[in-house]
Scaffold this active site. Structure first.
Site, PDB file in Angstrom:
ATOM      1  N   PHE A  18      23.994  14.697  20.212  1.00  0.00           N
ATOM      2  CA  PHE A  18      22.657  15.040  19.684  1.00  0.00           C
ATOM      3  C   PHE A  18      21.606  15.052  20.790  1.00  0.00           C
ATOM      4  CE2 PHE A  18      24.640  12.178  16.345  1.00  0.00           C
ATOM      5  CZ  PHE A  18      25.288  13.215  15.715  1.00  0.00           C
TER       6      PHE A  18
ATOM      7  N   SER B 159      23.910   1.008  17.619  1.00  0.00           N
ATOM      8  CA  SER B 159      25.155   1.479  18.220  1.00  0.00           C
ATOM      9  C   SER B 159      24.971   2.021  19.632  1.00  0.00           C
ATOM     10  CB  SER B 159      25.868   2.485  17.321  1.00  0.00           C
ATOM     11  OG  SER B 159      25.094   3.625  17.149  1.00  0.00           O
TER      12      SER B 159
ATOM     13  N   ARG C 178      28.611   0.901  26.674  1.00  0.00           N
ATOM     14  CA  ARG C 178      27.293   0.879  26.023  1.00  0.00           C
ATOM     15  C   ARG C 178      26.665  -0.520  26.085  1.00  0.00           C
ATOM     16  NH1 ARG C 178      28.504   1.178  19.492  1.00  0.00           N
ATOM     17  NH2 ARG C 178      30.588   0.286  19.537  1.00  0.00           N
TER      18      ARG C 178
ATOM     19  N   ARG D 136      31.909   4.498  23.455  1.00  0.00           N
ATOM     20  CA  ARG D 136      31.855   3.586  22.330  1.00  0.00           C
ATOM     21  C   ARG D 136      32.882   2.460  22.455  1.00  0.00           C
ATOM     22  NH1 ARG D 136      34.339   2.744  17.364  1.00  0.00           N
ATOM     23  NH2 ARG D 136      32.829   2.302  15.715  1.00  0.00           N
TER      24      ARG D 136
ATOM     25  N   GLU E  44      15.979  14.362  17.269  1.00  0.00           N
ATOM     26  CA  GLU E  44      16.248  14.267  18.705  1.00  0.00           C
ATOM     27  C   GLU E  44      15.400  15.219  19.539  1.00  0.00           C
ATOM     28  OE1 GLU E  44      18.464  14.691  16.299  1.00  0.00           O
ATOM     29  OE2 GLU E  44      19.453  12.729  16.251  1.00  0.00           O
TER      30      GLU E  44
ATOM     31  N   HIS F 208      28.611   7.517  22.920  1.00  0.00           N
ATOM     32  CA  HIS F 208      29.705   8.094  22.146  1.00  0.00           C
ATOM     33  C   HIS F 208      30.230   9.386  22.786  1.00  0.00           C
ATOM     34  CE1 HIS F 208      28.866   4.963  19.427  1.00  0.00           C
ATOM     35  NE2 HIS F 208      29.430   5.473  18.369  1.00  0.00           N
TER      36      HIS F 208
ATOM     37  N   ASP G 284      35.626   9.229  13.976  1.00  0.00           N
ATOM     38  CA  ASP G 284      34.490  10.059  13.545  1.00  0.00           C
ATOM     39  C   ASP G 284      34.791  11.549  13.715  1.00  0.00           C
ATOM     40  OD1 ASP G 284      32.624   8.341  12.507  1.00  0.00           O
ATOM     41  OD2 ASP G 284      31.582   8.006  14.408  1.00  0.00           O
TER      42      ASP G 284
HETATM   43  C1  LIG Z   1      21.502  14.982  14.424  1.00  0.00           C
HETATM   44  C2  LIG Z   1      22.027  13.645  14.131  1.00  0.00           C
HETATM   45  N1  LIG Z   1      21.441  12.573  14.673  1.00  0.00           N
HETATM   46  C3  LIG Z   1      21.945  11.344  14.450  1.00  0.00           C
HETATM   47  C4  LIG Z   1      23.049  11.175  13.677  1.00  0.00           C
HETATM   48  C5  LIG Z   1      23.641   9.815  13.472  1.00  0.00           C
HETATM   49  N2  LIG Z   1      23.470   9.427  12.079  1.00  0.00           N
HETATM   50  C6  LIG Z   1      24.469   9.488  11.176  1.00  0.00           C
HETATM   51  S1  LIG Z   1      23.950   9.161   9.623  1.00  0.00           S
HETATM   52  C7  LIG Z   1      22.358   8.892  10.134  1.00  0.00           C
HETATM   53  C8  LIG Z   1      21.246   8.597   9.182  1.00  0.00           C
HETATM   54  C9  LIG Z   1      21.633   7.929   7.955  1.00  0.00           C
HETATM   55  O1  LIG Z   1      20.682   8.134   6.954  1.00  0.00           O
HETATM   56  P1  LIG Z   1      20.962   9.196   5.796  1.00  0.00           P
HETATM   57  O2  LIG Z   1      21.236  10.488   6.439  1.00  0.00           O
HETATM   58  O3  LIG Z   1      19.872   9.101   4.816  1.00  0.00           O
HETATM   59  O4  LIG Z   1      22.335   8.726   5.184  1.00  0.00           O
HETATM   60  P2  LIG Z   1      22.682   7.443   4.264  1.00  0.00           P
HETATM   61  O5  LIG Z   1      22.707   6.232   5.145  1.00  0.00           O
HETATM   62  O6  LIG Z   1      21.650   7.348   3.226  1.00  0.00           O
HETATM   63  O7  LIG Z   1      24.036   7.748   3.745  1.00  0.00           O
HETATM   64  C10 LIG Z   1      22.271   9.057  11.512  1.00  0.00           C
HETATM   65  C11 LIG Z   1      21.042   8.869  12.295  1.00  0.00           C
HETATM   66  C12 LIG Z   1      23.634  12.322  13.120  1.00  0.00           C
HETATM   67  N3  LIG Z   1      24.735  12.246  12.357  1.00  0.00           N
HETATM   68  N4  LIG Z   1      23.119  13.542  13.358  1.00  0.00           N
END
Ligand SMILES: Cc1ncc(C[n+]2csc(CCOP(=O)(O)OP(=O)(O)O)c2C)c(N)n1
Ligand SMILES: [Mg+2]
Lengths: 286, 344
Positions: free
Chosen positions: B93, B47, B20, B177, B68, B119, B127
């Site tokens: 995604f 990331s 990456r 990753r 996405e 990833h 994960d």
């Molecule tokens: C469909 C999808 N896209 C991207 C991700 C990667 N990802 C994990 S958590 C997150 C966003 C974090 O914000 P939030 O969901 O509000 O969680 P917080 O940080 O508040 O715990 C992303 C983009 C994912 N898990 N699923």
């Protein structure tokens, strides 16, 4: 049913125990998410220990149980720790989080543990699964409810709103969504990355009842969840306003802690803050 | 033996860099070179290593939030209006969730959208299964017009990123990753659609003089060709070296372009060796190895073994443990070589 002051105090202490477990789990795993799980400890306590939820850890798959779906699977450390506190499985297992062969997967896997009712992690999928469960309950004329915990940033996903629309149109009043409104996501603050406000109005526009609560006030959260049970007009969303990283001062409010675990020194510091109730317990023997 | 253009420290002390990071460098290079290049992310700029570009070229950087499907459509629109969009997210995604949008808005329209899937593979590690992309090669190579590239190290990823920008159609590139060994150098040839022979037991090279004397110059014939893609090309080379020491001659082909595949190199290698092992950190079904078998079944069928994910989901664990458990480590590659030999 309302909680006595003593009950509330006990739940607050339990939330602190859960936070300590979260820190220990993350330290042991060496990876994982800190901010979301810590921020939601009080809400999980309110859901599982205030009498809201009809779920028996001794008979975890009983057909008439309430279902809990965790859509934002990355905060699963708080779910696993809470489930361990119910006695559903051994507390010691918590330290196997994210390790090879552990049922405590990095993101939850359907029925891998008692109480884990969905596979989650890819954001935006949970509410649809919860809608399906709620719909099945209604088709069977069953009385159990479905609780779907969600993050705020996953409301940027189209699928979330497809599910919101379906539930609103079908009047799924046996469904309660709980949104962790902590204002952070990975790339920054939600309102800077992709604003969600006016969030409550959006849900209302899709025929949901919206209740808002301070996500660190266990009584308030429990009361909102109880109230949701009495609403027959439409599904209810409880927007829980939380502080990401709550309980660990150097993590609070900082999106940088979304997806990283504390380093050992930071973990020790965090545990000390939690153990001494932020320095209020002075006579600590170490 | 070892292709002369590869890293000298490959077998002794390889430098470790995540692929990456190569993507991030490639984007920066493109930022300077081509005004049309724009970069999108779905809340994953750090990331996926798009962050450097976001910082340097903010007006050409597009934050889509966690969305996405929308992102794929926006990229299609940008491309239709003359931009060269690079879509940066995790492969599960994007293209996992956005596949329909990629199929219709991007591939069918034959627009130059480049999708960078981060990833991938079980080496995503702790994960767990939800985040380990093991199907992306399959779902992308099946799309008409789509080019699919799986670079083997960070240097090749940088080159592939830059090369993708000048393709007139859509492209998909997958990367990982974990930090993995640097295999290639600036001098290693890279061209989309051209596989490279990275190891050949029958050829002498500096590798022999420079390294151990235990290596016998015995192998007059290569008995198996190992065709790999992605960071597991490194494991393939280690396996080849060990097999060579055991008296089994092999070739290793870096088959970085899964589509369009370099049929000539693949068929020639199969003719020379008479047996094939494919190696990828991906489901065996439909992956790079499947694509190789399609080429060979038509042109020159030989016994084949497939190293890859055996029709299973992954799980949480350390990358190394998982590669071992699911049979994608050096020992598994050697076993597959011996098995295919016994079928000759
Ligand atoms: C469909 C999808 N896209 C991207 C991700 C990667 N990802 C994990 S958590 C997150 C966003 C974090 O914000 P939030 O969901 O509000 O969680 P917080 O940080 O508040 O715990 C992303 C983009 C994912 N898990 N699923
Ligand atoms: Mg959030």
């Amino acid at each position: 049913m309302s909680l006595t002051d003593e009950q509330v105090r006990n739940l607050e202490l339990k939330a602190i125990e859960i936070r300590k477990d979260i820190i220990k789990m993350l330290l042991s795993a060496g990876s994982g998410h800190s901010a979301g799980p810590l921020g939601m400890a009080d809400v999980f306590c309110a859901l599982y220990f205030s009498g809201v939820l009809n779920w028996d850890p001794v008979d975890p798959w009983k057909p008439d149980r309430d279902r809990v779906i965790l859509s934002n699977g990355h905060i699963c450390p708080v779910w696993y720790a809470t489930l361990a506190h119910t006695g559903a499985f051994s507390h010691r297992e918590l330290l196997t989080l994210r390790k090879l062969g552990s049922p405590l997967q990095g993101h939850p896997h359907y029925r891998e543990l008692p109480g884990v009712e969905n596979t989650g992690g890819p954001l935006g999928q949970g509410l649809s699964q919860a809608v399906g469960q709620a719909l099945a309950a209604r088709m069977d004329e069953a009385r159990w409810r479905v609780y779907c915990l969600m993050s705020d940033a996953e409301e940027q996903e189209g699928q979330t709103w497809e599910a919101v629309m379906f539930a609103g149109n079908n009047n799924l009043f046996n469904l309660t969504a709980i949104v962790d409104r902590n204002n952070i996501q990975i790339d920054g603050y939600t309102e800077e990355v992709m604003p969600l406000e006016p969030l409550a109005d959006k849900w209302r526009a899709f025929n949901w009842t919206v209740l808002e609560a301070d996500g660190h006030n266990i009584r308030e959260v429990a009361e909102a969840l109880e109230k949701a049970k009495t609403i027959r007009e439409n599904p209810t969303v409880v927007i829980a306003h939380t502080i990401p990283g709550k309980g660990v001062e150097f993590m609070e409010g900082d999106f940088a802690w979304h997806g990283k675990p504390p380093k050992p020194e930071e973990g020790a510091k965090a545990l000390k803050q939690l153990r001494t109730l932020w320095g209020n317990i002075k006579s600590e023997h170490e | 033996m070892l292709n002369k253009s590869l890293s000298l420290s490959l077998f002794s002390n390889p430098e470790l860099v995540a692929t990456r990071d190569g993507y991030g460098q490639g984007l920066l290079e493109l930022g300077e070179k081509d005004e049309r290049v724009v970069v999108l992310t779905g809340d994953l700029k750090e990331s996926t290593r798009a962050e450097g570009f976001f910082r340097k070229y903010p007006h050409r950087s597009i934050e889509c939030g966690v969305a996405e499907q929308n992102m794929a459509g926006i990229a299609a629109g940008l491309a239709a209006a003359g931009k060269i969009p690079f879509v940066s997210s995790y492969a599960v995604f994007s293209p996992g969730r956005s596949w329909d949008q990629v199929r219709v808005s991007v591939a069918y329209s034959n627009l130059p959208v480049k999708i960078a899937g981060a990833h991938t593979g079980v080496s995503v590690g702790p994960d767990g299964a939800t985040h380990q992309a093991l199907e992306d090669i399959t779902i992308m190579r099946v799309l008409p017009n789509m080019t699919v590239v799986v670079p083997c190290d960070a240097i090749e990823t940088r080159k592939a990123t830059v090369a993708l920008a000048s393709l007139t159609g859509p492209g998909y590139m997958r990367f990982a990753r974990e930090k993995t060994p640097i295999i290639t150098t600036a001098d290693t040839p890279f061209e989309i659609g051209r596989a490279e022979i990275f190891w050949d037991s029958t050829l002498n090279s500096k590798f022999k003089n420079q390294n151990s004397n235990q290596i016998q110059s015995s192998n007059s014939r290569n008995q198996v060709v190992i065709i790999g893609c992605g960071p597991l090309v490194y494991e393939s080379l280690i396996a080849a070296k060990e097999l060579h020491e055991e008296g089994i001659g092999t070739m290793v082909v870096n088959n970085h372009t899964v589509k369009p595949m370099d049929e000539k190199t693949i068929v020639d290698a199969a003719k020379r060796c008479g047996a094939v092992v494919t190696v990828e950190e991906h489901q065996v079904m439909g992956g790079m190895g499947s694509a190789v078998s399609e080429v060979l079944a038509k042109n020159f069928p030989v016994p084949m073994e497939f190293v890859g994910m055996p029709d299973s989901f992954g799980e949480s664990g350390e990358p190394k443990e998982l590669l071992e458990k699911y049979g994608m480590d050096v020992a598994s590659i050697k076993k597959a070589v011996k098995k295919v030999l016994s079928r000759k």
